[in-house]
Design a protein around this motif. Sequence first.
Motif, mmCIF file in Angstrom:
data_model
loop_
_atom_site.group_PDB
_atom_site.id
_atom_site.type_symbol
_atom_site.label_atom_id
_atom_site.label_comp_id
_atom_site.label_asym_id
_atom_site.label_seq_id
_atom_site.Cartn_x
_atom_site.Cartn_y
_atom_site.Cartn_z
ATOM 1 N N TYR A 1 37.369 44.389 45.423
ATOM 2 C CA TYR A 1 37.168 45.539 44.361
ATOM 3 C C TYR A 1 35.026 45.252 43.756
ATOM 4 O O TYR A 1 34.893 43.994 43.352
ATOM 5 C CB TYR A 1 37.365 46.974 43.487
ATOM 6 N N SER A 2 34.288 46.313 43.938
ATOM 7 C CA SER A 2 33.197 46.078 42.863
ATOM 8 C C SER A 2 33.595 47.337 42.011
ATOM 9 O O SER A 2 33.716 48.345 42.234
ATOM 10 C CB SER A 2 32.109 46.250 43.165
ATOM 11 N N GLY A 3 33.050 47.231 40.796
ATOM 12 C CA GLY A 3 33.390 48.524 40.187
ATOM 13 C C GLY A 3 31.916 48.694 39.156
ATOM 14 O O GLY A 3 31.300 47.583 39.008
ATOM 15 N N TYR A 4 31.344 49.847 39.244
ATOM 16 C CA TYR A 4 30.444 50.722 38.836
ATOM 17 C C TYR A 4 30.468 51.103 37.963
ATOM 18 O O TYR A 4 31.087 52.244 37.973
ATOM 19 C CB TYR A 4 29.618 51.008 40.479
ATOM 20 N N LEU A 5 29.173 51.722 36.935
ATOM 21 C CA LEU A 5 28.953 52.537 35.866
ATOM 22 C C LEU A 5 28.703 53.488 36.852
ATOM 23 O O LEU A 5 27.464 53.589 37.290
ATOM 24 C CB LEU A 5 28.391 52.481 34.594
ATOM 25 N N LYS A 6 28.898 54.973 36.742
ATOM 26 C CA LYS A 6 28.176 56.121 37.306
ATOM 27 C C LYS A 6 27.417 56.410 36.984
ATOM 28 O O LYS A 6 25.916 57.585 37.204
ATOM 29 C CB LYS A 6 29.279 57.684 37.538
ATOM 30 N N TYR B 1 29.799 47.149 37.098
ATOM 31 C CA TYR B 1 30.553 45.513 35.434
ATOM 32 C C TYR B 1 31.590 44.671 35.938
ATOM 33 O O TYR B 1 32.221 43.942 35.288
ATOM 34 C CB TYR B 1 31.308 47.218 34.734
ATOM 35 N N GLU B 2 31.842 44.822 37.362
ATOM 36 C CA GLU B 2 33.315 43.763 37.436
ATOM 37 C C GLU B 2 33.636 43.985 38.555
ATOM 38 O O GLU B 2 33.139 44.626 39.968
ATOM 39 C CB GLU B 2 34.409 44.341 36.744
ATOM 40 N N SER B 3 33.327 42.748 39.311
ATOM 41 C CA SER B 3 33.406 43.099 41.442
ATOM 42 C C SER B 3 34.464 41.087 41.662
ATOM 43 O O SER B 3 34.482 39.851 40.545
ATOM 44 C CB SER B 3 31.856 42.035 41.718
ATOM 45 N N THR B 4 35.181 41.483 41.976
ATOM 46 C CA THR B 4 35.775 40.531 43.018
ATOM 47 C C THR B 4 35.460 39.823 43.815
ATOM 48 O O THR B 4 35.939 38.605 44.617
ATOM 49 C CB THR B 4 37.310 40.651 42.981
ATOM 50 N N ARG B 5 34.087 40.221 43.994
ATOM 51 C CA ARG B 5 33.131 40.172 45.949
ATOM 52 C C ARG B 5 32.346 38.493 45.164
ATOM 53 O O ARG B 5 32.365 38.160 46.376
ATOM 54 C CB ARG B 5 32.126 41.308 45.672
ATOM 55 N N SER C 1 34.169 36.116 44.074
ATOM 56 C CA SER C 1 35.228 34.257 44.739
ATOM 57 C C SER C 1 35.463 35.170 45.765
ATOM 58 O O SER C 1 35.752 36.002 46.389
ATOM 59 C CB SER C 1 36.633 35.105 43.415
ATOM 60 N N LYS C 2 35.743 33.872 46.423
ATOM 61 C CA LYS C 2 36.564 33.748 47.752
ATOM 62 C C LYS C 2 37.731 34.183 48.260
ATOM 63 O O LYS C 2 38.436 35.584 49.138
ATOM 64 C CB LYS C 2 36.088 32.797 48.569
ATOM 65 N N ASP C 3 38.820 34.516 47.134
ATOM 66 C CA ASP C 3 39.880 34.604 47.395
ATOM 67 C C ASP C 3 40.002 36.399 46.210
ATOM 68 O O ASP C 3 39.523 36.904 45.518
ATOM 69 C CB ASP C 3 40.667 33.599 46.415
ATOM 70 N N PRO C 4 40.760 37.307 47.308
ATOM 71 C CA PRO C 4 40.943 38.503 46.552
ATOM 72 C C PRO C 4 41.392 38.335 45.732
ATOM 73 O O PRO C 4 42.631 37.643 45.304
ATOM 74 C CB PRO C 4 41.267 39.041 47.575
ATOM 75 N N TYR C 5 41.625 39.576 45.045
ATOM 76 C CA TYR C 5 42.611 39.676 43.732
ATOM 77 C C TYR C 5 44.210 40.197 43.738
ATOM 78 O O TYR C 5 44.391 41.069 45.005
ATOM 79 C CB TYR C 5 41.416 40.810 42.692
ATOM 80 N N VAL C 6 44.775 40.112 43.448
ATOM 81 C CA VAL C 6 46.368 40.273 44.180
ATOM 82 C C VAL C 6 46.736 40.541 42.381
ATOM 83 O O VAL C 6 47.059 40.430 41.975
ATOM 84 C CB VAL C 6 47.494 39.185 44.249
#
Length: 154
Positions: free
Chosen positions: A64-69, A75-79, A81-86
């Motif tokens: 996921y990637s989180g953006y401020l509208k 503000y935060e992303s798991t992209r 990292s090669k491993d997904p967030y579990v």
Amino acid sequence: MAFKFRLITLPIAVLLASAYFWFITQKQIAKKDQDLKDMGITVTQKATSCHLKAKKGDMLHVHYSGYLKSSGKLYESTRDSKDPYVFKLGTCNDKRLPECLKGFERGVIGMCAGEKRKVTVPPKMAFGAIGRAPDVPPDDTIIFNIELVDVDSF
């Protein structure tokens, strides 16, 4: 002076209690509907096949990637990292994590592995009036781009 029980009081009491119950539940339904209207879920890519949909209690593997509208800032992303967030859907261990946000949780329920969604989370279903210092200011809407990589159902 003793009170006398009259048979007519029973139907009147039932009618008044029913009217009160109906009034209270209608207010709660309207409030819940307003929360869902403020939230936006858009499927940006459908899964090629869907054998299992995400539900509470499942272990989800997401990117996921989180953006401020307000600013469009990531503000935060798991992209990165090669491993997904579990995480386990429906549990919350730390208020700073995305699975603790009501909007994030509602956004992933019903997703299939391989599906991508854009989820717009209003402040009351995200970090609210407090925000999350220093990344998320108070009362800011968050936009998540979520990809469900895998679902482990138990």
